[in-house]
Structure formats: structure tokens, C-alpha cells
Design a protein around this motif. Structure first.
Motif, PDB file in Angstrom:
ATOM      1  N   HIS A  24       0.775  -1.240   0.000  1.00  0.00           N
ATOM      2  CA  HIS A  24       0.000   0.000   0.000  1.00  0.00           C
ATOM      3  C   HIS A  24       0.809   1.294   0.000  1.00  0.00           C
ATOM      4  O   HIS A  24       0.287   2.343  -0.373  1.00  0.00           O
ATOM      5  CB  HIS A  24      -0.947   0.030   1.209  1.00  0.00           C
ATOM      6  N   LEU A  25       2.045   1.250   0.464  1.00  0.00           N
ATOM      7  CA  LEU A  25       2.772   2.500   0.688  1.00  0.00           C
ATOM      8  C   LEU A  25       4.111   2.608  -0.033  1.00  0.00           C
ATOM      9  O   LEU A  25       4.704   3.687  -0.056  1.00  0.00           O
ATOM     10  CB  LEU A  25       2.994   2.694   2.199  1.00  0.00           C
ATOM     11  N   ALA A  26       4.591   1.544  -0.612  1.00  0.00           N
ATOM     12  CA  ALA A  26       5.927   1.540  -1.216  1.00  0.00           C
ATOM     13  C   ALA A  26       6.081   2.602  -2.304  1.00  0.00           C
ATOM     14  O   ALA A  26       7.165   3.147  -2.496  1.00  0.00           O
ATOM     15  CB  ALA A  26       6.251   0.159  -1.777  1.00  0.00           C
ATOM     16  N   GLU A  27       5.011   2.926  -2.999  1.00  0.00           N
ATOM     17  CA  GLU A  27       5.101   3.925  -4.081  1.00  0.00           C
ATOM     18  C   GLU A  27       5.520   5.307  -3.574  1.00  0.00           C
ATOM     19  O   GLU A  27       5.982   6.143  -4.337  1.00  0.00           O
ATOM     20  CB  GLU A  27       3.777   4.038  -4.828  1.00  0.00           C
ATOM     21  N   TYR A  28       5.363   5.543  -2.254  1.00  0.00           N
ATOM     22  CA  TYR A  28       5.732   6.837  -1.674  1.00  0.00           C
ATOM     23  C   TYR A  28       7.162   6.867  -1.143  1.00  0.00           C
ATOM     24  O   TYR A  28       7.636   7.905  -0.707  1.00  0.00           O
ATOM     25  CB  TYR A  28       4.757   7.206  -0.552  1.00  0.00           C
ATOM     26  N   GLU A  29       7.840   5.723  -1.189  1.00  0.00           N
ATOM     27  CA  GLU A  29       9.197   5.638  -0.653  1.00  0.00           C
ATOM     28  C   GLU A  29      10.104   6.660  -1.336  1.00  0.00           C
ATOM     29  O   GLU A  29      10.120   6.801  -2.550  1.00  0.00           O
ATOM     30  CB  GLU A  29       9.743   4.230  -0.859  1.00  0.00           C
ATOM     31  N   GLY A  30      10.834   7.418  -0.520  1.00  0.00           N
ATOM     32  CA  GLY A  30      11.732   8.440  -1.030  1.00  0.00           C
ATOM     33  C   GLY A  30      11.047   9.742  -1.406  1.00  0.00           C
ATOM     34  O   GLY A  30      11.701  10.687  -1.819  1.00  0.00           O
ATOM     35  N   LYS A  31       9.737   9.796  -1.250  1.00  0.00           N
ATOM     36  CA  LYS A  31       8.978  10.992  -1.640  1.00  0.00           C
ATOM     37  C   LYS A  31       8.387  11.732  -0.445  1.00  0.00           C
ATOM     38  O   LYS A  31       7.689  12.713  -0.628  1.00  0.00           O
ATOM     39  CB  LYS A  31       7.835  10.610  -2.580  1.00  0.00           C
ATOM     40  N   ILE A  32       8.636  11.225   0.768  1.00  0.00           N
ATOM     41  CA  ILE A  32       8.051  11.852   1.959  1.00  0.00           C
ATOM     42  C   ILE A  32       9.149  12.348   2.886  1.00  0.00           C
ATOM     43  O   ILE A  32      10.250  11.799   2.913  1.00  0.00           O
ATOM     44  CB  ILE A  32       7.104  10.887   2.713  1.00  0.00           C
ATOM     45  N   ASP A  33       8.824  13.408   3.645  1.00  0.00           N
ATOM     46  CA  ASP A  33       9.772  13.987   4.601  1.00  0.00           C
ATOM     47  C   ASP A  33       9.485  13.575   6.029  1.00  0.00           C
ATOM     48  O   ASP A  33      10.362  13.607   6.878  1.00  0.00           O
ATOM     49  CB  ASP A  33       9.736  15.514   4.516  1.00  0.00           C
ATOM     50  N   CYS A  34       8.231  13.244   6.317  1.00  0.00           N
ATOM     51  CA  CYS A  34       7.837  12.814   7.655  1.00  0.00           C
ATOM     52  C   CYS A  34       6.487  12.113   7.552  1.00  0.00           C
ATOM     53  O   CYS A  34       5.815  12.183   6.528  1.00  0.00           O
ATOM     54  CB  CYS A  34       7.759  13.992   8.626  1.00  0.00           C
ATOM     55  N   VAL A  35       6.098  11.458   8.636  1.00  0.00           N
ATOM     56  CA  VAL A  35       4.800  10.791   8.716  1.00  0.00           C
ATOM     57  C   VAL A  35       4.091  11.326   9.955  1.00  0.00           C
ATOM     58  O   VAL A  35       4.663  11.327  11.042  1.00  0.00           O
ATOM     59  CB  VAL A  35       4.956   9.255   8.821  1.00  0.00           C
ATOM     60  N   ALA A  36       2.859  11.789   9.778  1.00  0.00           N
ATOM     61  CA  ALA A  36       2.020  12.219  10.897  1.00  0.00           C
ATOM     62  C   ALA A  36       0.917  11.196  11.067  1.00  0.00           C
ATOM     63  O   ALA A  36       0.121  10.981  10.151  1.00  0.00           O
ATOM     64  CB  ALA A  36       1.435  13.600  10.627  1.00  0.00           C
TER      65      ALA A  36
END
Length: 90
Positions: A24-36
Motif C-alpha cells: 500500500h505505501l511503497a510507491e511513496y518511498e523516497g517521496k516523503i519527509d515525515c509521517v504524521a
């Protein structure tokens, strides 16, 4: 199943998270700065999320506890933040 349901099913254990992340989340790898984290269920995954993503993870559990304490004080129940706070998960 939704992530919160998986947390409940596994009683807060993060053993399922790696597979969930890949699906579900691998496509965002390297594209995010933090997780809330926006749900109290996700607190149990904060360490796994941080390790998997490599970015800072922010949860709202402390703020939730503060709001519960204030609400209990407003309705006349004494709850001091100085007391040992325990969290129970069903």
C-alpha cells in the motif's frame, strides 16, 4: 483490511507491517519527509513506520492523553498528569 483493523487484529503487534507497506505505501518511498499519524491505533506502528520509511514519525497520543485529562477534570474527576499514565487497548 484497513490499517487500524490490522492493528486490532494483531493486538498492536507490527508483524504484518512490512507486507502492508509493500502493498500500500511503497510507491511513496523516497517521496516523503515525515509521517504524521492520525489515529491512536497507529501509535503501535510508529517504530516500524520510522524504520521502514527512514523519516521522522509524529503521533498524537500525548495530545489525546492531555485532552482526556482536561475532559476528566472538567467533569469533576481528578486525573493528574503527574500520575503514572497507562494506556489500554481492546
Amino acid at each position: 483490511a484497513f490499517l487500524a483493523e490490522k492493528v486490532e487484529y494483531y493486538n498492536g503487534c507490527d508483524v504484518f507491517f512490512d507486507a502492508y507497506y509493500k502493498e500500500h505505501l511503497a510507491e511513496y518511498e523516497g517521496k516523503i519527509d515525515c509521517v504524521a499519524l492520525g489515529c491512536t491505533h497507529y501509535y503501535f506502528l510508529s517504530e516500524a513506520i520510522g524504520k521502514r520509511t527512514g523519516v521522522p514519525v509524529f503521533d498524537y497520543l500525548d495530545e489525546t492523553e492531555k485532552e482526556v485529562s482536561l475532559t476528566l477534570m472538567r467533569v469533576g474527576r481528578n486525573h493528574s498528569r503527574k500520575e503514572n499514565t497507562q494506556y489500554y487497548v481492546k
